[in-house]
Design an enzyme around this catalytic site. Structure first.
Site, PDB file in Angstrom:
ATOM      1  N   HIS A  21      73.507  -0.002 126.556  1.00 53.42           N
ATOM      2  CA  HIS A  21      72.521  -0.572 125.638  1.00 53.42           C
ATOM      3  C   HIS A  21      72.062   0.483 124.625  1.00 53.42           C
ATOM      4  O   HIS A  21      72.080   0.245 123.407  1.00 53.42           O
ATOM      5  CB  HIS A  21      71.320  -1.094 126.438  1.00 53.42           C
ATOM      6  CG  HIS A  21      70.237  -1.690 125.613  1.00 53.42           C
ATOM      7  ND1 HIS A  21      70.094  -3.055 125.439  1.00 53.42           N
ATOM      8  CD2 HIS A  21      69.219  -1.122 124.893  1.00 53.42           C
ATOM      9  CE1 HIS A  21      69.058  -3.300 124.664  1.00 53.42           C
ATOM     10  NE2 HIS A  21      68.501  -2.139 124.312  1.00 53.42           N
ATOM     11  N   GLU A  22      71.664   1.645 125.126  1.00 58.67           N
ATOM     12  CA  GLU A  22      71.193   2.707 124.237  1.00 58.67           C
ATOM     13  C   GLU A  22      72.330   3.282 123.401  1.00 58.67           C
ATOM     14  O   GLU A  22      72.143   3.613 122.226  1.00 58.67           O
ATOM     15  CB  GLU A  22      70.499   3.811 125.046  1.00 58.67           C
ATOM     16  CG  GLU A  22      69.252   3.361 125.794  1.00 58.67           C
ATOM     17  CD  GLU A  22      68.163   2.832 124.865  1.00 58.67           C
ATOM     18  OE1 GLU A  22      68.180   3.152 123.656  1.00 58.67           O
ATOM     19  OE2 GLU A  22      67.296   2.077 125.345  1.00 58.67           O
TER      20      GLU A  22
ATOM     21  N   HIS B  23      72.891   1.115 120.347  1.00 55.90           N
ATOM     22  CA  HIS B  23      71.918   1.379 119.279  1.00 55.90           C
ATOM     23  C   HIS B  23      72.341   2.598 118.462  1.00 55.90           C
ATOM     24  O   HIS B  23      72.350   2.574 117.231  1.00 55.90           O
ATOM     25  CB  HIS B  23      70.530   1.636 119.872  1.00 55.90           C
ATOM     26  CG  HIS B  23      69.819   0.417 120.355  1.00 55.90           C
ATOM     27  ND1 HIS B  23      69.690  -0.733 119.599  1.00 55.90           N
ATOM     28  CD2 HIS B  23      69.153   0.167 121.522  1.00 55.90           C
ATOM     29  CE1 HIS B  23      69.002  -1.638 120.281  1.00 55.90           C
ATOM     30  NE2 HIS B  23      68.669  -1.117 121.443  1.00 55.90           N
TER      31      HIS B  23
END
Length: 238
Positions: free
Chosen positions: A50-51, A54
């Site tokens: 997820h990170e 980004h």
């Protein structure tokens, strides 16, 4: 989400842990430990990818900040917040270290910030879909070891990867700061132009904790997570 050491936040987290204790979550330590070990791969994969998403999208849009800070990796050491990870295990929810971005590098700021906000939840959905295909592929082999102890544990871990990534996707889409959902509606409706925006953002984590404590988030999350998860699992079986 952010790293928080606000006394109020810590008090609420301790309250969650206490409620879990009262409700019997820790009544059988070995069962509790085994359940956490089974979901651990899903947590690590979900949070780290997820990170990473980004950071990768922000970097692709011209912002070198995530790369300079060593965030273009899936190494858990780069993304896990110790306090947030502990809260996740003990209180039932937590957070990683948020990827820092510098929107000044973007050519189209609102559009690019929207894409970066969407990247994390899109990655969680992609992981859930990929692992549903992995499970289906394993089941299609009809291998004998799949029906043994190891095979059943492996399938359970893989199912947890799907479930946790669906939960992360839906949870992060909630329009409450500092979640991605708030970033998404911020860019769509240009909320930063309003005077109340920064006040709401600064208090966002406390607002989120209160919503979780009052089970408001479960009221929204439950049906959405069940809908997405059931469709993915049905796709495995069919």
């Amino acid at each position: 989400m952010k790293r928080f050491f606000n006394p109020t936040v810590i008090f609420i987290l301790l309250l969650f842990i206490g409620l879990n204790f009262i409700n019997g979550a820790f009544s059988n330590p070995m069962d509790w430990l085994m359940s956490k070990l089974l979901i651990l791969p899903g947590i690590l994969i979900g949070l780290c990818f997820h990170e990473f998403a980004h950071g990768a999208v922000s970097c692709a849009l011209g912002d070198p900040t995530p790369k300079l800070q060593g965030r273009l990796t899936i190494n858990p050491a780069a993304h896990l917040d110790p306090f947030g990870f502990l809260a996740l295990l003990l209180a039932g929810f937590g957070w990683g270290v948020p990827v820092q971005i510098d929107p000044r590098y973007y050519k189209h700021r609102r559009r690019d910030e929207l894409l970066v906000a969407l990247a994390g939840v899109a990655m969680n959905l992609l992981i859930a879909i990929v692992f549903s295909f992995i499970i289906k592929g394993l089941l299609m082999t009809n291998a004998a070891w799949l029906f043994g102890t190891f095979g059943q544990i492996l399938l359970q871990v893989l199912l947890y990867v799907i479930q946790i990534n669906v939960v992360l996707m839906v949870f992060n889409l909630l329009p409450v700061p500092p979640l991605d959902g708030f970033g998404i509606i911020t860019q769509i409706f240009n909320l930063q132009k309003y005077s109340w925006y920064y006040q709401v953002y600064d208090k966002g984590f406390l607002i989120l904790l209160v919503l979780i404590l009052l089970d408001v988030t479960d009221f929204v999350l439950g049906p959405c997570v069940s809908f997405v998860y059931s469709h993915l699992v049905n796709g495995i079986i069919l």
